[in-house]
Design a protein around this motif. Structure first.
Motif, PDB file in Angstrom:
ATOM      1  N   LYS A   1       2.229   1.917  -3.452  1.00  0.00           N
ATOM      2  CA  LYS A   1       1.259   2.501  -4.385  1.00  0.00           C
ATOM      3  C   LYS A   1       1.313   4.020  -4.333  1.00  0.00           C
ATOM      4  O   LYS A   1       1.125   4.704  -5.350  1.00  0.00           O
ATOM      5  CB  LYS A   1      -0.154   2.032  -4.037  1.00  0.00           C
ATOM      6  N   THR A   2       1.580   4.573  -3.154  1.00  0.00           N
ATOM      7  CA  THR A   2       1.609   6.027  -2.977  1.00  0.00           C
ATOM      8  C   THR A   2       2.975   6.611  -3.290  1.00  0.00           C
ATOM      9  O   THR A   2       3.083   7.676  -3.895  1.00  0.00           O
ATOM     10  CB  THR A   2       1.222   6.393  -1.533  1.00  0.00           C
ATOM     11  N   ASN A   3       4.040   5.918  -2.864  1.00  0.00           N
ATOM     12  CA  ASN A   3       5.383   6.480  -2.935  1.00  0.00           C
ATOM     13  C   ASN A   3       6.306   5.787  -3.921  1.00  0.00           C
ATOM     14  O   ASN A   3       7.462   6.173  -4.055  1.00  0.00           O
ATOM     15  CB  ASN A   3       6.032   6.418  -1.539  1.00  0.00           C
TER      16      ASN A   3
ATOM     17  N   PHE B   1      10.040  10.288  -1.020  1.00  0.00           N
ATOM     18  CA  PHE B   1       9.012  10.992  -0.258  1.00  0.00           C
ATOM     19  C   PHE B   1       9.569  12.323   0.183  1.00  0.00           C
ATOM     20  O   PHE B   1      10.718  12.419   0.624  1.00  0.00           O
ATOM     21  CB  PHE B   1       8.582  10.156   0.955  1.00  0.00           C
TER      22      PHE B   1
ATOM     23  N   LEU C   1      -2.637   4.406   5.114  1.00  0.00           N
ATOM     24  CA  LEU C   1      -3.101   5.783   5.010  1.00  0.00           C
ATOM     25  C   LEU C   1      -2.958   6.499   6.345  1.00  0.00           C
ATOM     26  O   LEU C   1      -2.580   7.677   6.398  1.00  0.00           O
ATOM     27  CB  LEU C   1      -4.562   5.803   4.545  1.00  0.00           C
TER      28      LEU C   1
ATOM     29  N   ILE D   1       0.681   7.498   6.708  1.00  0.00           N
ATOM     30  CA  ILE D   1       1.099   8.581   5.822  1.00  0.00           C
ATOM     31  C   ILE D   1       0.558   9.932   6.286  1.00  0.00           C
ATOM     32  O   ILE D   1       1.228  10.959   6.168  1.00  0.00           O
ATOM     33  CB  ILE D   1       0.640   8.286   4.384  1.00  0.00           C
ATOM     34  N   THR D   2      -0.655   9.945   6.803  1.00  0.00           N
ATOM     35  CA  THR D   2      -1.314  11.207   7.160  1.00  0.00           C
ATOM     36  C   THR D   2      -1.085  11.612   8.608  1.00  0.00           C
ATOM     37  O   THR D   2      -1.532  12.682   9.018  1.00  0.00           O
ATOM     38  CB  THR D   2      -2.828  11.101   6.907  1.00  0.00           C
TER      39      THR D   2
ATOM     40  N   SER E   1      -4.590  -1.243   3.839  1.00  0.00           N
ATOM     41  CA  SER E   1      -4.675   0.045   3.150  1.00  0.00           C
ATOM     42  C   SER E   1      -5.051   1.154   4.121  1.00  0.00           C
ATOM     43  O   SER E   1      -4.487   2.253   4.074  1.00  0.00           O
ATOM     44  CB  SER E   1      -5.712  -0.056   2.026  1.00  0.00           C
TER      45      SER E   1
ATOM     46  N   GLU F   1       0.833  -1.210   0.000  1.00  0.00           N
ATOM     47  CA  GLU F   1       0.000   0.000   0.000  1.00  0.00           C
ATOM     48  C   GLU F   1       0.864   1.255   0.000  1.00  0.00           C
ATOM     49  O   GLU F   1       0.557   2.236  -0.694  1.00  0.00           O
ATOM     50  CB  GLU F   1      -0.930  -0.004   1.228  1.00  0.00           C
ATOM     51  N   LEU F   2       1.951   1.244   0.763  1.00  0.00           N
ATOM     52  CA  LEU F   2       2.861   2.393   0.761  1.00  0.00           C
ATOM     53  C   LEU F   2       3.507   2.569  -0.611  1.00  0.00           C
ATOM     54  O   LEU F   2       3.680   3.698  -1.083  1.00  0.00           O
ATOM     55  CB  LEU F   2       3.949   2.193   1.826  1.00  0.00           C
TER      56      LEU F   2
END
Length: 346
Positions: free
Chosen positions: A159-161, A195, A272, A275-276, A268, A156-157
């Motif tokens: 997918k974002t980074n 990142f 999130l 990350i937030t 997931s 999942e990480l």
């Protein structure tokens, strides 16, 4: 004396008795009420607040033939119960003997899981799954399950980074960081992702995921080392596996405990959350002591980062009073290679 209601034994409606409960090896004994149910012993205080649930399938007798009878929830004996009530002891022994005699050896795990599931479902629906059960889940997960959970979170990480950054020239630099910050023979590892924030995330398998900005935007490896050091201390206070278990919904937790599986949705959601979450360097006395032990340059952190509220004063005071000598973490060549670790990522 025990009172009769509905149990796993047809001869009793249900059994209740007093017992002495020790929540951990060094704790004082405490008088509690035991309720002998369909698949478990339920431990409550005198105000009927739940303290724990023991699966009848896994209860161990620690003093066969002894009196009072001494039981533990499993072979680790992290908790104990002393029971003098003969009727309660007879009921427990009857169930233990029946389970040991009837179940196939290969089916033992399956029966334990089924009985544990019944206990957990009861707790989830009627007792809102007390924090003690979540703590028990965090402690009982094997390393293989933690690795599987971490892999789901990593996906999942990524997918974002994007995928982790790695170059042949940066491996030596990462090794130098790990040798400086982790204990000898530690299984912890450091990996970098592209990142822009000053984040370091710990995963349940002990991997620390580091944002590349911590090496790209600064002139010394002592900055990234300081952030990883802070993450190590935070992981000691709140391990990632605890945070993950606490993020699970009730039936996700039940699935994890009974089948060892975690949904992609749960991973997931936790990624999130990571990350937030607010970022920043937490500087306290524990951090200062750790940084000095690892011979990190605290002065490198002043002006390079925005510490969390209250941390600036501690950091400035530590720098002014610090008599420890900071030593190089890696060679200049290794540092240049580490700064370029995510150079090919956009």
């Amino acid at each position: 004396m025990a009172r009769r209601r509905k149990t796993a034994l047809k001869k009793f409606e249900r059994l209740e008795s007093l017992a002495l409960w020790r929540s951990e090896p060094d704790a004082h004994r405490r008088e509690v009420t035991l309720s002998f149910g369909m698949s478990s012993l339920i431990i409550t205080d005198h105000a009927e607040r739940p303290l724990g649930h023991w699966s009848l399938a896994t209860i161990e007798r620690l003093n066969p033939g002894g009196s009072p009878a001494l039981y533990a929830p499993d072979s680790e004996a992290s908790e104990t119960l002393e029971i003098e009530d003969n009727l309660m002891v007879e009921a427990i022994e009857t169930v233990r003997k029946a389970i040991g005699r009837k179940r196939p050896k290969r089916g033992r795990l399956r029966l334990t899981i089924a009985l544990s599931a019944s206990v957990l479902i009861f707790a989830a629906v009627f007792l809102a799954l007390p924090k003690t059960l979540r703590d028990q889940a965090s402690r009982s997960l094997p390393s293989a399950t933690r690795a599987e959970i971490s892999q789901l979170i990593k996906e999942e990480l990524w997918k974002t980074n994007g995928r982790p950054c790695s170059t042949a020239f940066s491996k030596n630099a990462i090794s130098r960081l790990q040798e400086r910050l982790f204990e000898p023979f530690s299984s912890n590892q450091i990996t970098f992702v592209k990142f822009a924030g000053d984040d370091v995330w710990e995963l349940p398998d002990g991997t620390f995921v580091v944002g590349s900005a911590l090496v790209e935007d600064f002139d010394t490896p002592h900055v990234v080392a300081g952030f990883i050091a802070a993450a190590i201390l935070e992981a000691e206070r709140t391990p990632a596996i605890d945070a993950f278990v606490n993020s699970l919904r009730i039936f996700e937790l039940i699935d994890l405990l009974t089948s060892g599986t975690v949904s992609g949705q749960a991973a997931s959601r936790f990624a999130l959350q990571m990350i937030t979450a607010p970022s920043g360097l937490k500087v306290d006395d524990a951090f200062v002591d750790f940084a000095q032990e690892k011979e990190l340059a605290l002065s490198a952190l002043i002006g390079a980062v925005t510490p969390l509220e209250g941390s600036s004063e501690v950091l400035n005071e530590a720098v002014n009073n610090n008599q420890a000598i900071a030593t190089p973490i890696m060679s200049d060549g290794d540092w240049v290679a580490l700064q370029a670790i995510c150079e090919d990522r956009t």
